[in-house]
Design a protein around this motif. Structure first.
Motif, short mmCIF file in Angstrom:
data_model
loop_
_atom_site.label_atom_id
_atom_site.label_comp_id
_atom_site.label_asym_id
_atom_site.label_seq_id
_atom_site.Cartn_x
_atom_site.Cartn_y
_atom_site.Cartn_z
N ASP A 24 -1.45 7.57 -2.25
CA ASP A 24 -1.99 6.21 -2.40
C ASP A 24 -1.61 5.33 -1.22
O ASP A 24 -2.46 4.66 -0.62
CB ASP A 24 -1.47 5.56 -3.68
CG ASP A 24 -1.97 6.27 -4.92
OD1 ASP A 24 -3.06 6.85 -4.87
OD2 ASP A 24 -1.25 6.26 -5.95
N THR A 25 -0.30 5.31 -0.89
CA THR A 25 0.21 4.38 0.10
C THR A 25 1.30 5.04 0.93
O THR A 25 2.09 5.83 0.41
CB THR A 25 0.79 3.11 -0.57
OG1 THR A 25 -0.17 2.59 -1.48
CG2 THR A 25 1.14 2.05 0.46
N ILE A 26 1.35 4.70 2.22
CA ILE A 26 2.43 5.11 3.11
C ILE A 26 3.31 3.89 3.36
O ILE A 26 2.81 2.82 3.71
CB ILE A 26 1.89 5.64 4.45
CG1 ILE A 26 0.92 6.81 4.22
CG2 ILE A 26 3.03 6.06 5.37
CD1 ILE A 26 1.54 8.01 3.57
N ILE A 27 4.63 4.02 3.16
CA ILE A 27 5.56 2.90 3.34
C ILE A 27 6.61 3.28 4.38
O ILE A 27 7.33 4.27 4.18
CB ILE A 27 6.25 2.52 2.02
CG1 ILE A 27 5.20 2.20 0.94
CG2 ILE A 27 7.19 1.34 2.23
CD1 ILE A 27 5.81 1.95 -0.42
N VAL A 49 4.80 5.36 10.64
CA VAL A 49 5.84 6.38 10.46
C VAL A 49 6.44 6.20 9.06
O VAL A 49 7.22 5.28 8.83
CB VAL A 49 6.94 6.26 11.54
CG1 VAL A 49 7.99 7.34 11.35
CG2 VAL A 49 6.32 6.37 12.94
N ALA A 50 6.09 7.09 8.17
CA ALA A 50 6.43 6.90 6.76
C ALA A 50 7.90 7.18 6.48
O ALA A 50 8.49 8.11 7.03
CB ALA A 50 5.56 7.80 5.89
N THR A 51 8.50 6.38 5.61
CA THR A 51 9.80 6.68 5.02
C THR A 51 9.67 6.94 3.52
O THR A 51 10.54 7.56 2.92
CB THR A 51 10.79 5.52 5.24
OG1 THR A 51 10.26 4.32 4.66
CG2 THR A 51 11.04 5.31 6.72
N GLN A 52 8.56 6.46 2.92
CA GLN A 52 8.28 6.72 1.52
C GLN A 52 6.78 6.93 1.34
O GLN A 52 5.96 6.41 2.11
CB GLN A 52 8.72 5.54 0.63
CG GLN A 52 10.22 5.43 0.45
CD GLN A 52 10.56 4.35 -0.56
OE1 GLN A 52 10.00 3.25 -0.53
NE2 GLN A 52 11.46 4.66 -1.47
N ILE A 53 6.44 7.69 0.31
CA ILE A 53 5.04 7.93 -0.04
C ILE A 53 4.85 7.56 -1.51
O ILE A 53 5.65 7.98 -2.37
CB ILE A 53 4.64 9.39 0.19
CG1 ILE A 53 4.62 9.71 1.69
CG2 ILE A 53 3.27 9.70 -0.43
CD1 ILE A 53 4.29 11.16 2.00
N THR A 59 -0.33 9.35 -6.72
CA THR A 59 -0.72 9.49 -8.12
C THR A 59 -0.83 10.97 -8.44
O THR A 59 -1.58 11.69 -7.79
CB THR A 59 -2.06 8.79 -8.40
OG1 THR A 59 -1.93 7.40 -8.12
CG2 THR A 59 -2.46 8.97 -9.86
N GLY A 60 -0.04 11.42 -9.44
CA GLY A 60 -0.07 12.82 -9.82
C GLY A 60 -1.34 13.16 -10.58
O GLY A 60 -2.10 12.29 -11.03
N SER A 72 -1.88 10.69 5.04
CA SER A 72 -2.65 9.45 5.05
C SER A 72 -3.12 9.16 3.64
O SER A 72 -3.27 10.09 2.82
CB SER A 72 -3.85 9.56 5.99
OG SER A 72 -3.45 9.85 7.30
N PRO A 73 -3.37 7.87 3.33
CA PRO A 73 -3.91 7.55 2.00
C PRO A 73 -5.18 8.35 1.72
O PRO A 73 -6.04 8.52 2.58
CB PRO A 73 -4.19 6.05 2.09
CG PRO A 73 -3.21 5.56 3.10
CD PRO A 73 -3.09 6.65 4.13
#
Length: 318
Positions: A87-90, A94-98, A101-102, A118-119
């Motif tokens: 859903d979202t890259i945080i 450069v992502a540290t969290q993803i 939705t399962g 990527s989303p």
């Protein structure tokens, strides 16, 4: 503490009893918390326990007053999804969290992932200690059209659909699983009133059955599990059976929308088949379940002790 002592005393020499508890880490070692008793255990390898997480423990009587305990795994009310969608890259870039939705429709956040995403990416997920790890993208595979159109499906005029309970529990004392041996995730089923406390029990069967849409239910057979010893267990008990409209365990008690259908259960009665009204059929087919409420104080086996507790067979015609 006394309850755990009685659990040990009830296991014959050479026997094993399955029980349920939670994982507890005291800063140095992991323990199993069983009914408030911290028990030293062996842990099935590999396993990553979670503080306060639900665990399944096998306790064995090795003779001469010696016991051993083995944690064979954790458990959840529903299986963990193996796939999902990003859903979202945080933060963006450069992502540290993803956030994803399962496949179960639930949103999860994780800082465990391999690769970049990527989303919108469909992904594979694995699980450790109730935390998801994203391990890769799901490749898209083009499906070629069939060379020959398949023949039309035959119309089935009648059949039987079997439903197995995915959850059982008791509601009372302000919530689910808070009464007697329904605690610690053991899912035992109680009904009636005891010491001023009103209790209701329920079986849950999951999502609606689309294969039953438009069908006419002609019979509903419900497997009431073995009656256990609680209350006035040496006398016949009146049990009121209802249909409810919850696919999964709700926050509060279920809404009983059909019934009661009243039966009398004898002392020490084994599991038995109850023929319920056909009016229960459409409610169950739409994702509902079975509840017991009112009547005498009774106690029945959960699906964890009897996998066929609450099994339903519904006959239907097209």
């Amino acid at each position: 503490m006394d309850g755990f002592k009685h659990t040990l005393e009830s296991i014959p020499d050479g026997g094993t009893r399955r029980t349920y508890g939670t994982a507890y880490f005291d800063g140095t070692a992991w323990w199993a918390n069983i009914n408030g008793k911290l028990v030293g255990c062996r842990w099935l390898d590999p396993m990553q326990p979670l503080q306060g997480g639900n665990i399944v423990v096998d306790i064995s009587n090795e003779g001469r007053g010696q016991y051993s305990a083995l944690v064979i795994g954790g458990y959840t009310d529903q299986p963990r999804p193996s796939t999902g969608t990003v859903d979202t890259i945080i933060p963006a870039g450069v992502a540290t969290q993803i956030v994803l939705t399962g496949a179960d429709g639930i949103e999860y956040t994780t800082d465990r992932f391999i690769g970049s995403y990527s989303p919108g990416d469909p992904v594979y997920i694995t699980w450790d200690a109730a935390t998801p790890t994203v391990i890769g993208k799901i490749p898209s595979i083009a499906t070629p059209p069939p060379a020959i159109a398949p023949p039309p499906a035959a119309v089935v005029g009648s059949g039987t659909t079997t439903l197995t309970a995915i959850g059982t529990d008791t509601f009372g004392v302000g919530g689910w699983g808070r009464w007697a041996l329904s605690t610690q995730g053991r899912e035992h089923i109680y009904s009636g009133t005891w010491a001023g406390t009103v209790l209701t029990g329920a079986w849950f069967y999951g999502a609606p059955r689309p294969e039953l849409a438009g069908k006419t239910v002609t019979a509903v057979r419900f497997r009431l599990p073995r009656r256990l010893k609680a209350g006035n267990y040496n006398t016949p008990a009146t049990v009121n059976i209802y249909a409810h409209n919850s696919s999964y365990k709700p926050r509060d008690d279920v809404a009983r929308v059909a019934g009661p259908f009243t039966v009398t259960v004898q002392p020490n009665a084994e599991a038995q088949i109850i023929n319920l009204p056909t009016s229960f059929g459409p409610i169950i087919a739409a994702g509902g379940g079975i509840s017991i409420a009112g009547g005498d104080y009774v106690w029945f086996q959960s699906r964890l002790e009897d996998p066929e507790s609450g099994k339903i067979d519904m006959d239907w015609t097209a």
